[in-house]
Motif scaffolding. Structure first.
Motif, PDB file in Angstrom:
ATOM      1  N   LEU A  15       1.013  -1.167   0.026  1.00 37.45           N
ATOM      2  CA  LEU A  15      -0.385   0.135   0.003  1.00 37.45           C
ATOM      3  C   LEU A  15       0.674   1.044   0.171  1.00 37.45           C
ATOM      4  CD1 LEU A  15      -2.791   1.442   0.141  1.00 37.45           C
ATOM      5  CD2 LEU A  15      -2.449   1.196   2.627  1.00 37.45           C
ATOM      6  N   ALA A  16       1.702   1.416   1.015  1.00 34.52           N
ATOM      7  CA  ALA A  16       2.785   1.970   0.399  1.00 34.52           C
ATOM      8  C   ALA A  16       3.306   2.890  -0.171  1.00 34.52           C
ATOM      9  CB  ALA A  16       4.264   2.195   1.954  1.00 34.52           C
ATOM     10  N   ASN A  17       4.403   1.520  -1.035  1.00 34.95           N
ATOM     11  CA  ASN A  17       4.591   1.357  -2.853  1.00 34.95           C
ATOM     12  C   ASN A  17       3.344   1.561  -3.469  1.00 34.95           C
ATOM     13  OD1 ASN A  17       7.276   0.428  -2.527  1.00 34.95           O
ATOM     14  ND2 ASN A  17       6.262  -0.637  -0.715  1.00 34.95           N
ATOM     15  N   SER A  18       2.642   1.853  -3.067  1.00 34.00           N
ATOM     16  CA  SER A  18       1.714   2.213  -4.162  1.00 34.00           C
ATOM     17  C   SER A  18       1.151   3.712  -4.193  1.00 34.00           C
ATOM     18  CB  SER A  18       0.151   1.649  -3.997  1.00 34.00           C
ATOM     19  OG  SER A  18       0.024   0.097  -3.698  1.00 34.00           O
ATOM     20  N   VAL A  19       2.108   4.688  -2.573  1.00 34.80           N
ATOM     21  CA  VAL A  19       1.422   5.639  -3.101  1.00 34.80           C
ATOM     22  C   VAL A  19       2.773   6.363  -4.075  1.00 34.80           C
ATOM     23  CG1 VAL A  19       1.535   7.775  -1.534  1.00 34.80           C
ATOM     24  CG2 VAL A  19       0.061   5.529  -0.977  1.00 34.80           C
ATOM     25  N   MET A  20       3.876   5.598  -3.662  1.00 34.15           N
ATOM     26  CA  MET A  20       5.149   5.919  -4.602  1.00 34.15           C
ATOM     27  C   MET A  20       4.312   6.333  -6.209  1.00 34.15           C
ATOM     28  SD  MET A  20       7.747   5.460  -2.254  1.00 34.15           S
ATOM     29  CE  MET A  20       7.692   4.060  -2.195  1.00 34.15           C
ATOM     30  N   GLY A  21       4.106   4.498  -6.138  1.00 38.27           N
ATOM     31  CA  GLY A  21       4.184   4.503  -7.885  1.00 38.27           C
ATOM     32  C   GLY A  21       3.096   5.372  -8.062  1.00 38.27           C
ATOM     33  N   ILE A  22       1.734   5.951  -7.913  1.00 39.33           N
ATOM     34  CA  ILE A  22       0.823   6.619  -8.278  1.00 39.33           C
ATOM     35  C   ILE A  22       1.093   7.828  -8.029  1.00 39.33           C
ATOM     36  CG2 ILE A  22      -2.020   7.805  -7.354  1.00 39.33           C
ATOM     37  CD1 ILE A  22      -2.477   5.202  -6.365  1.00 39.33           C
ATOM     38  N   ILE A  23       1.827   7.919  -7.446  1.00 43.30           N
ATOM     39  CA  ILE A  23       2.476  10.045  -7.763  1.00 43.30           C
ATOM     40  C   ILE A  23       3.463   9.601  -9.084  1.00 43.30           C
ATOM     41  CG2 ILE A  23       4.427  11.707  -6.679  1.00 43.30           C
ATOM     42  CD1 ILE A  23       3.032  11.031  -3.851  1.00 43.30           C
ATOM     43  N   GLY A  24       4.435   8.750  -8.981  1.00 40.64           N
ATOM     44  CA  GLY A  24       4.960   8.535 -10.533  1.00 40.64           C
ATOM     45  C   GLY A  24       4.569   7.716 -11.680  1.00 40.64           C
ATOM     46  N   ILE A  25       3.116   7.660 -11.925  1.00 43.94           N
ATOM     47  CA  ILE A  25       2.858   8.098 -13.098  1.00 43.94           C
ATOM     48  C   ILE A  25       2.011   9.532 -12.995  1.00 43.94           C
ATOM     49  CG2 ILE A  25       0.505   6.276 -14.017  1.00 43.94           C
ATOM     50  CD1 ILE A  25       1.206   3.972 -12.070  1.00 43.94           C
ATOM     51  N   MET A  68      10.701   2.383  -8.512  1.00 49.05           N
ATOM     52  CA  MET A  68      10.706   2.136  -6.950  1.00 49.05           C
ATOM     53  C   MET A  68       9.537   1.598  -6.227  1.00 49.05           C
ATOM     54  SD  MET A  68      14.316   2.753  -6.278  1.00 49.05           S
ATOM     55  CE  MET A  68      13.344   2.637  -3.783  1.00 49.05           C
ATOM     56  N   ALA A  69       8.652   1.950  -6.675  1.00 46.00           N
ATOM     57  CA  ALA A  69       7.002   0.904  -6.425  1.00 46.00           C
ATOM     58  C   ALA A  69       7.664  -0.710  -6.938  1.00 46.00           C
ATOM     59  CB  ALA A  69       6.313   1.622  -7.283  1.00 46.00           C
ATOM     60  N   CYS A  70       7.694  -0.723  -7.779  1.00 47.09           N
ATOM     61  CA  CYS A  70       7.413  -2.171  -8.665  1.00 47.09           C
ATOM     62  C   CYS A  70       8.851  -3.037  -7.694  1.00 47.09           C
ATOM     63  CB  CYS A  70       8.554  -2.130 -10.347  1.00 47.09           C
ATOM     64  SG  CYS A  70       6.815  -1.296 -11.228  1.00 47.09           S
ATOM     65  N   LEU A  71      10.191  -2.857  -7.403  1.00 43.55           N
ATOM     66  CA  LEU A  71      10.570  -2.960  -6.046  1.00 43.55           C
ATOM     67  C   LEU A  71      10.398  -3.285  -5.548  1.00 43.55           C
ATOM     68  CD1 LEU A  71      13.891  -4.106  -5.960  1.00 43.55           C
ATOM     69  CD2 LEU A  71      14.229  -1.531  -5.208  1.00 43.55           C
ATOM     70  N   GLY A  72       9.650  -2.474  -4.604  1.00 40.78           N
ATOM     71  CA  GLY A  72       8.734  -2.994  -2.942  1.00 40.78           C
ATOM     72  C   GLY A  72       7.850  -4.071  -3.707  1.00 40.78           C
ATOM     73  N   LEU A 143       2.437  13.751   2.620  1.00 44.33           N
ATOM     74  CA  LEU A 143       2.151  11.910   1.917  1.00 44.33           C
ATOM     75  C   LEU A 143       3.215  11.350   1.022  1.00 44.33           C
ATOM     76  CD1 LEU A 143      -0.310   9.917   2.416  1.00 44.33           C
ATOM     77  CD2 LEU A 143      -1.039  10.475   0.261  1.00 44.33           C
ATOM     78  N   PHE A 144       3.652  11.669   0.362  1.00 44.81           N
ATOM     79  CA  PHE A 144       4.551  10.914  -0.108  1.00 44.81           C
ATOM     80  C   PHE A 144       5.504  11.032   0.586  1.00 44.81           C
ATOM     81  CE2 PHE A 144       8.228  11.488  -2.864  1.00 44.81           C
ATOM     82  CZ  PHE A 144       8.906  10.276  -3.843  1.00 44.81           C
ATOM     83  N   THR A 145       6.222  12.057   2.196  1.00 38.04           N
ATOM     84  CA  THR A 145       7.192  11.684   2.903  1.00 38.04           C
ATOM     85  C   THR A 145       6.998  10.468   3.893  1.00 38.04           C
ATOM     86  OG1 THR A 145       7.779  14.042   2.028  1.00 38.04           O
ATOM     87  CG2 THR A 145       8.713  12.608   4.353  1.00 38.04           C
ATOM     88  N   LEU A 146       5.414  10.413   4.379  1.00 39.73           N
ATOM     89  CA  LEU A 146       4.966   9.865   5.181  1.00 39.73           C
ATOM     90  C   LEU A 146       5.246   8.083   4.394  1.00 39.73           C
ATOM     91  CD1 LEU A 146       2.577  11.390   7.146  1.00 39.73           C
ATOM     92  CD2 LEU A 146       4.918  10.830   7.175  1.00 39.73           C
ATOM     93  N   ALA A 147       5.294   8.245   3.331  1.00 32.66           N
ATOM     94  CA  ALA A 147       4.643   6.352   2.370  1.00 32.66           C
ATOM     95  C   ALA A 147       6.122   5.710   2.548  1.00 32.66           C
ATOM     96  CB  ALA A 147       4.660   6.666   1.567  1.00 32.66           C
ATOM     97  N   GLN A 148       7.045   6.879   2.415  1.00 33.96           N
ATOM     98  CA  GLN A 148       8.440   6.490   2.315  1.00 33.96           C
ATOM     99  C   GLN A 148       9.437   5.390   3.431  1.00 33.96           C
ATOM    100  OE1 GLN A 148      10.777   9.809   0.419  1.00 33.96           O
ATOM    101  NE2 GLN A 148      10.982   8.933  -1.848  1.00 33.96           N
ATOM    102  N   GLY A 149       8.827   6.695   4.276  1.00 31.39           N
ATOM    103  CA  GLY A 149       9.117   6.338   5.864  1.00 31.39           C
ATOM    104  C   GLY A 149       8.513   5.328   6.433  1.00 31.39           C
ATOM    105  N   LEU A 150       7.394   4.859   5.906  1.00 30.49           N
ATOM    106  CA  LEU A 150       6.826   3.951   6.421  1.00 30.49           C
ATOM    107  C   LEU A 150       7.215   2.397   5.795  1.00 30.49           C
ATOM    108  CD1 LEU A 150       4.539   2.245   8.502  1.00 30.49           C
ATOM    109  CD2 LEU A 150       2.619   3.213   6.061  1.00 30.49           C
ATOM    110  N   SER A 151       7.808   2.838   4.217  1.00 30.01           N
ATOM    111  CA  SER A 151       8.296   1.990   3.693  1.00 30.01           C
ATOM    112  C   SER A 151       9.234   1.073   4.269  1.00 30.01           C
ATOM    113  CB  SER A 151       8.226   2.240   2.286  1.00 30.01           C
ATOM    114  OG  SER A 151       7.188   2.930   1.725  1.00 30.01           O
ATOM    115  N   ILE A 152      10.161   2.247   4.557  1.00 26.72           N
ATOM    116  CA  ILE A 152      11.318   1.583   4.993  1.00 26.72           C
ATOM    117  C   ILE A 152      11.254   0.995   6.543  1.00 26.72           C
ATOM    118  CG2 ILE A 152      14.306   2.353   6.644  1.00 26.72           C
ATOM    119  CD1 ILE A 152      13.482   5.013   4.604  1.00 26.72           C
ATOM    120  N   LEU A 153      10.508   1.008   7.251  1.00 25.30           N
ATOM    121  CA  LEU A 153      10.048   0.716   8.814  1.00 25.30           C
ATOM    122  C   LEU A 153       8.882  -0.527   8.337  1.00 25.30           C
ATOM    123  CD1 LEU A 153       8.456   3.438  10.636  1.00 25.30           C
ATOM    124  CD2 LEU A 153      10.773   2.892  11.146  1.00 25.30           C
TER     125      LEU A 153
END
Length: 215
Positions: A15-25, A68-72, A143-153
């Motif tokens: 779900l967190a990677n989906s946020v980055m993927g949507i922003i990238g698209i 990055m979203a695909c890698l996640g 939201l993008f920053t929180l998604a990245q931090g949450l992805s790391i955790l």
């Protein structure tokens, strides 16, 4: 219980990677629109020049976020320790780069002068678009920053949980195979039949009688 926790962590990481993927698209689509407008309003010489750095940089960032979203998603499905570690390193480097760029923009009031000239005019249009919708972009950035931090955790927690489950699994295997090794450890040496004959009381009595008779 461990399997349920692992499934939940995988779902949250996706779900967190989906946020980055949507922003990238969204960035890729916006870059394609800028390229289309630039082709329509510019001649072939202007189109073939290297001055369109902003459009291609925007497009490259979009592809990077999509990758990055695909890698996640791959790391979440595989739950491989090496893949998750690589994902955490890449996301951490990307987050540090974003923090450095944000700090430079906040501390340096003339940061726009450090950028090369954009002959397409797309940078100025995008800047006006961000300023007119600053509240929306502020929430998107948060939201993008929180998604990245949450992805790391989540990736670190999933890696730790996978390692612990692997050790428990090996321990269970050793426990399952332990009874099969017990006969080898507790294998008693069977006494020789000759020893049994010698230790037979009847045989010992007959020997004693014969020895007394001879004596």
């Amino acid at each position: 219980m461990g399997r349920i926790a692992k499934t939940c962590l995988r779902s949250l990481l996706k779900l967190a990677n989906s946020v980055m993927g949507i922003i990238g698209i969204a960035m890729i689509l916006y870059s394609c629109w800028m390229i289309r407008v630039w082709q329509r309003d510019s001649s072939y010489d202007d189109y073939s020049s290297t001055g369109s750095w902003f459009i291609y940089s925007f497009l490259g960032i979009g592809f990077t976020l999509g990758a990055m979203a695909c890698l996640g998603h791959i790391a979440a499905d595989s739950a491989n320790g090496s893949c998750l570690s690589f994902y955490v390193v890449i996301i951490s480097l990307l987050l540090l780069l974003e923090i450095a760029m944000t700090a430079d923009m906040l501390l340096n009031s003339d940061w726009e002068k450090d950028l090369p000239e954009d002959p397409t005019g797309r940078l100025h249009d995008f800047e006006d678009f961000v300023k007119s919708n600053f509240d929306i972009f502020q929430w998107i950035g948060l939201l993008f920053t929180l998604a990245q931090g949450l992805s790391i955790l989540l990736a670190m927690a999933l890696r730790t949980l996978g390692t612990n489950q692997g050790s428990y699994y090996n321990y269970d295997i050793e426990e399952d195979y332990a009874p099969e090794r017990l006969p080898l450890v507790n294998n008693k040496v069977q006494p020789s039949p000759y020893v049994k004959v010698i230790s037979d009381p009847r045989f010992a009595t007959n020997n004693s009688s014969t020895w007394n008779a001879n004596k």
